[in-house]
Design a protein around this motif. Structure first.
Motif, PDB file in Angstrom:
ATOM      1  N   THR A 573      82.008  37.149  38.519  1.00 26.50           N
ATOM      2  CA  THR A 573      83.154  36.486  39.147  1.00 26.50           C
ATOM      3  C   THR A 573      84.323  36.424  38.179  1.00 26.50           C
ATOM      4  O   THR A 573      85.479  36.662  38.560  1.00 26.50           O
ATOM      5  CB  THR A 573      82.775  35.064  39.600  1.00 26.50           C
ATOM      6  OG1 THR A 573      81.752  35.132  40.606  1.00 26.50           O
ATOM      7  CG2 THR A 573      83.982  34.333  40.177  1.00 26.50           C
ATOM      8  N   ALA A 574      84.031  36.118  36.915  1.00 28.48           N
ATOM      9  CA  ALA A 574      85.082  36.078  35.891  1.00 28.48           C
ATOM     10  C   ALA A 574      85.762  37.437  35.757  1.00 28.48           C
ATOM     11  O   ALA A 574      86.986  37.526  35.584  1.00 28.48           O
ATOM     12  CB  ALA A 574      84.484  35.651  34.558  1.00 28.48           C
ATOM     13  N   ARG A 575      84.968  38.503  35.846  1.00 27.74           N
ATOM     14  CA  ARG A 575      85.525  39.853  35.755  1.00 27.74           C
ATOM     15  C   ARG A 575      86.377  40.177  36.977  1.00 27.74           C
ATOM     16  O   ARG A 575      87.481  40.730  36.847  1.00 27.74           O
ATOM     17  CB  ARG A 575      84.380  40.870  35.620  1.00 27.74           C
ATOM     18  CG  ARG A 575      84.842  42.324  35.600  1.00 27.74           C
ATOM     19  CD  ARG A 575      83.649  43.265  35.484  1.00 27.74           C
ATOM     20  NE  ARG A 575      82.651  43.025  36.517  1.00 27.74           N
ATOM     21  CZ  ARG A 575      82.754  43.454  37.769  1.00 27.74           C
ATOM     22  NH1 ARG A 575      83.824  44.140  38.149  1.00 27.74           N
ATOM     23  NH2 ARG A 575      81.795  43.221  38.640  1.00 27.74           N
ATOM     24  N   ILE A 576      85.899  39.830  38.160  1.00 26.28           N
ATOM     25  CA  ILE A 576      86.642  40.113  39.392  1.00 26.28           C
ATOM     26  C   ILE A 576      87.972  39.368  39.413  1.00 26.28           C
ATOM     27  O   ILE A 576      89.009  39.915  39.805  1.00 26.28           O
ATOM     28  CB  ILE A 576      85.797  39.737  40.629  1.00 26.28           C
ATOM     29  CG1 ILE A 576      84.594  40.690  40.764  1.00 26.28           C
ATOM     30  CG2 ILE A 576      86.637  39.773  41.904  1.00 26.28           C
ATOM     31  CD1 ILE A 576      83.576  40.257  41.796  1.00 26.28           C
ATOM     32  N   LEU A 577      87.961  38.109  38.965  1.00 26.11           N
ATOM     33  CA  LEU A 577      89.178  37.296  38.975  1.00 26.11           C
ATOM     34  C   LEU A 577      90.037  37.491  37.730  1.00 26.11           C
ATOM     35  O   LEU A 577      91.142  36.944  37.649  1.00 26.11           O
ATOM     36  CB  LEU A 577      88.812  35.812  39.109  1.00 26.11           C
ATOM     37  CG  LEU A 577      88.066  35.407  40.391  1.00 26.11           C
ATOM     38  CD1 LEU A 577      87.761  33.918  40.375  1.00 26.11           C
ATOM     39  CD2 LEU A 577      88.872  35.771  41.633  1.00 26.11           C
ATOM     40  N   ASN A 578      89.479  38.259  36.780  1.00 23.73           N
ATOM     41  CA  ASN A 578      90.207  38.532  35.536  1.00 23.73           C
ATOM     42  C   ASN A 578      90.641  37.233  34.851  1.00 23.73           C
ATOM     43  O   ASN A 578      91.810  37.047  34.478  1.00 23.73           O
ATOM     44  CB  ASN A 578      91.433  39.417  35.811  1.00 23.73           C
ATOM     45  CG  ASN A 578      92.009  40.014  34.537  1.00 23.73           C
ATOM     46  OD1 ASN A 578      91.308  40.204  33.541  1.00 23.73           O
ATOM     47  ND2 ASN A 578      93.308  40.291  34.556  1.00 23.73           N
ATOM     48  N   LEU A 579      89.698  36.321  34.661  1.00 21.64           N
ATOM     49  CA  LEU A 579      89.985  35.023  34.063  1.00 21.64           C
ATOM     50  C   LEU A 579      90.223  35.149  32.560  1.00 21.64           C
ATOM     51  O   LEU A 579      89.576  35.939  31.875  1.00 21.64           O
ATOM     52  CB  LEU A 579      88.823  34.056  34.316  1.00 21.64           C
ATOM     53  CG  LEU A 579      88.534  33.685  35.781  1.00 21.64           C
ATOM     54  CD1 LEU A 579      87.360  32.714  35.840  1.00 21.64           C
ATOM     55  CD2 LEU A 579      89.761  33.090  36.453  1.00 21.64           C
ATOM     56  N   LYS A 580      91.137  34.357  32.069  1.00 22.73           N
ATOM     57  CA  LYS A 580      91.426  34.339  30.640  1.00 22.73           C
ATOM     58  C   LYS A 580      90.293  33.632  29.903  1.00 22.73           C
ATOM     59  O   LYS A 580      89.919  32.513  30.236  1.00 22.73           O
ATOM     60  CB  LYS A 580      92.749  33.611  30.382  1.00 22.73           C
ATOM     61  CG  LYS A 580      93.172  33.606  28.923  1.00 22.73           C
ATOM     62  CD  LYS A 580      94.503  32.885  28.757  1.00 22.73           C
ATOM     63  CE  LYS A 580      94.918  32.858  27.289  1.00 22.73           C
ATOM     64  NZ  LYS A 580      96.216  32.151  27.103  1.00 22.73           N
ATOM     65  N   GLN A 581      89.720  34.287  28.904  1.00 23.04           N
ATOM     66  CA  GLN A 581      88.591  33.699  28.191  1.00 23.04           C
ATOM     67  C   GLN A 581      89.045  32.567  27.266  1.00 23.04           C
ATOM     68  O   GLN A 581      90.175  32.567  26.777  1.00 23.04           O
ATOM     69  CB  GLN A 581      87.838  34.768  27.392  1.00 23.04           C
ATOM     70  CG  GLN A 581      88.611  35.392  26.249  1.00 23.04           C
ATOM     71  CD  GLN A 581      87.829  36.527  25.614  1.00 23.04           C
ATOM     72  OE1 GLN A 581      87.610  37.563  26.239  1.00 23.04           O
ATOM     73  NE2 GLN A 581      87.399  36.336  24.384  1.00 23.04           N
ATOM     74  N   ASP A 582      88.161  31.603  27.048  1.00 24.88           N
ATOM     75  CA  ASP A 582      88.508  30.465  26.187  1.00 24.88           C
ATOM     76  C   ASP A 582      87.516  30.285  25.042  1.00 24.88           C
ATOM     77  O   ASP A 582      87.430  29.233  24.451  1.00 24.88           O
ATOM     78  CB  ASP A 582      88.605  29.181  27.008  1.00 24.88           C
ATOM     79  CG  ASP A 582      87.283  28.767  27.630  1.00 24.88           C
ATOM     80  OD1 ASP A 582      86.353  29.591  27.661  1.00 24.88           O
ATOM     81  OD2 ASP A 582      87.186  27.622  28.108  1.00 24.88           O
ATOM     82  N   LYS A 583      86.754  31.329  24.739  1.00 29.50           N
ATOM     83  CA  LYS A 583      85.873  31.303  23.577  1.00 29.50           C
ATOM     84  C   LYS A 583      86.469  32.162  22.494  1.00 29.50           C
ATOM     85  O   LYS A 583      86.799  33.331  22.746  1.00 29.50           O
ATOM     86  CB  LYS A 583      84.483  31.828  23.947  1.00 29.50           C
ATOM     87  CG  LYS A 583      83.462  30.744  24.188  1.00 29.50           C
ATOM     88  CD  LYS A 583      82.074  31.378  24.286  1.00 29.50           C
ATOM     89  CE  LYS A 583      81.032  30.321  24.586  1.00 29.50           C
ATOM     90  NZ  LYS A 583      79.684  30.902  24.690  1.00 29.50           N
TER      91      LYS A 583
END
Length: 583
Positions: A573-583
């Motif tokens: 889901t993170a890949r599909i939505l292209n979410l900005k990583q926070d780690k």
């Protein structure tokens, strides 16, 4: 007495008198008839023409097939639509006026042969098969379904066979097959039954603007006049389309991962829900077992039932999020609170113990979440009065419907404090003593993810005006409490060995396992396993909840069964939505 003889002259006078009387009567009758005819023509043509025009028009009106609106996912992928199909019929009663040897039970042998001979090459059906159909004892016989426009024209070309007709019907189809079946539901035009969004959005899907009827001759030609809507003659009347919040790509991933684990562990039921906690939009809602809405009538009632919404279950340790958030919002604890954990505790004749025992001692709230300590959770719950704890749980939405735009939602079970016994608060602290549906947990934990604001979960994409009425925003805990609980959950995942842990994102999450009620009591042999959480923890965009009913095999825990499914859905889901990583 001797009869008087009538002379020829007198007899002629008598006949002449009778003749004149008859002629006069006929004249009067003709005049009356003429007056009546003139009056009738006056009434028909001048005084009351509307009634007759309406009757004439009624014989010319063409009944258009009104299509149901389409249903799309948030990206414009079509999920449900109407298809027009044609059927060829034979009418037995029409033979009665044509055939002197008409038999009301069967078509004449001559007519059967003619129909079969002419239609066999057109319908691509053997003459023998057509003859067998025509012998069926029904007034209207369906010869073939699903013919195209070209075939319809060829049938019309043999119009001399008066016992044939072609009718149009609509069929609801689902181009993506089983995808999102429990969200979409199904619709049957003939029986007028529906479920899911098909039921909830029925008025919108069937709503059409007022349109002028189309008039045709008996041969099917359109009668054009000043009132004819030219556009209506070339377009099919259709209801309004509905767009969902569902993302078909995420829905596919959720179903794929859920079904794989469900079959591997031979579960009774399962669900996977993905939601944006900031606005309550459901991005995916997978339910196991699944079914094909194109063939819903072949599915069992259990397969068609969305058990995660209509059924209830004890949430288990995922409820500890609610316990800690409630106590912290009431000022009973803070981020650095330490609580004594003895691994095992006996109260009011009931013994509770942690799933994994550690040496007795003080533990942090991060440790409480990581170890999933039942004893420590009760220690926190004891700091609240019964009413305080109940009021907070109630404010989180438990014991009442979330208001999601899907039918059949259960309100769950949450007893009033006046009905609590000595162990109710103990049970509630770690997810027993109450029963919930899956969407209630999604909405409640979503509030923690959304700075304490709970948003009505929904699957239909509303306009701003509609959203004001349909989607509610409720502050259930303070933003500070929500952010603190989020940090605690994220730290517990990072320092532990959770299968939920993500590579590029901080994840605030909790797993849970609870015994299933069988024959009125909790069974140690059957359980519910679940995992709920949200990310990126620094700015939550996605909340996921995965649950299974009665998984089988070894190591049946939230972390071992629901956890891996959660992890795969979260990463993709993170890949599909292209979410900005926070780690």
């Amino acid at each position: 007495m001797k009869k008087k003889k009538i002379s020829k002259k007198d007899w002629q006078k008598f006949l002449q008198g009778r003749y004149k009387g008859t002629v006069a009567f006929m004249k009067i009758l003709f005049v009356c008839w003429s007056i009546g005819l003139v009056y009738s023509l006056f009434v028909t043509g001048v005084k009351d023409p509307k009634n007759y025009r309406v009757k004439a028009r009624a014989q010319q009106v063409s009944k258009s097939v009104i299509l149901r609106g389409d249903i799309y996912d948030r990206n414009g992928i079509k999920l449900a639509t109407d298809e027009i199909y044609r059927e060829v019929y034979a009418h037995k009663k029409r033979q009665e006026k044509q055939d002197p040897d008409y038999d009301p039970n069967i078509l004449t042998v001559h007519s059967q042969s003619e129909v079969a001979e002419k239609l066999s090459p057109i319908l691509d059906i053997s003459e023998e098969e057509l003859l067998n159909k025509l012998k069926v004892n029904d007034p209207i016989i369906t010869l073939k379904r699903g013919i195209d426009k070209k075939t319809e024209q060829r049938v019309d070309a043999v119009g001399w066979i008066q016992d044939l007709s072609v009718g149009k019907k609509t069929k609801r189809t689902y181009p993506q097959g089983t995808l999102g079946a429990h969200v979409l539901g199904y619709y049957n035009f003939n029986a007028d039954i529906a479920s899911g969004v098909e039921q909830v959005a029925e008025k919108k899907l069937e709503y059409t603007q007022k349109f002028m009827p189309i008039y045709k001759t008996k041969d099917g030609n359109i009668i054009f006049d000043t009132d004819t809507d030219i556009l209506a003659t070339t377009t099919q009347p259709k209801g309004e389309d509905v767009t969902l919040t569902i993302d078909a790509a995420i829905q596919y991933i959720a179903e794929k991962e859920l079904f794989k684990m469900a079959q591997e562990r031979d579960v009774d039921n399962g669900f996977a829900i993905v939601m944006n906690p900031k606005n309550g939009e459901i991005l995916a809602y997978a339910v196991y077992p699944n079914y094909d809405p194109n063939k819903y009538y072949k599915a069992s009632e259990q397969d068609r039932n969305n058990w995660s919404l209509t059924g209830i279950y004890p949430p288990g340790s995922t409820f500890k999020i609610i316990t800690i958030a409630s106590a912290m919002d009431l000022g009973k604890i803070h981020e650095n609170t330490q609580v004594y954990d003895t691994c095992k505790l006996k109260i009011a004749g009931t013994t509770i113990e942690n799933s994994h025992c550690y040496p007795d001692g003080m533990i942090s709230l991060v440790d409480l979440f990581e170890r999933s300590s039942n004893v420590a959770s009760f220690g926190i719950a004891k700091l609240m009065t019964d009413k305080e704890f109940y009021d907070k749980i109630r404010k989180f939405g438990f014991g009442q419907k979330t208001g999601i735009d899907l039918p059949g939602e259960s309100p769950g079970i949450l007893y009033s404090p006046k009905n609590w016994d000595g162990t109710t608060k103990l049970s509630l602290s770690y997810g027993y003593g109450t029963s919930v549906n899956a969407m209630q947990m999604v909405a409640a934990v979503g509030a923690v993810a959304n700075n304490g604001v709970m948003v009505t979960p929904h699957v239909i994409k509303y306009s701003p005006e509609e959203a004001e009425k349909k989607v509610k925003y409720t502050q259930v805990i303070s933003p500070n409490t929500a952010q603190t609980v989020t940090r605690l959950l994220a730290k517990s995942i990072e320092q532990g060995k959770s299968t939920l842990k993500m590579d590029k994102y901080q994840l605030a999450a909790k797993t849970g396992t609870s015994n299933k009620i069988v024959d009125g009591k909790y069974s140690s042999a059957q359980s519910y396993t679940s995992a709920i959480g949200y990310f990126p923890a620094s700015n939550p965009q996605v909340l996921i909840y995965v649950g299974f009913d009665n998984p089988k095999g070894y190591g049946v825990w939230g972390n071992t069964v629901a956890g891996p499914v959660f992890h795969e859905i979260a990463e993709q889901t993170a890949r599909i939505l292209n979410l900005k990583q926070d780690k």
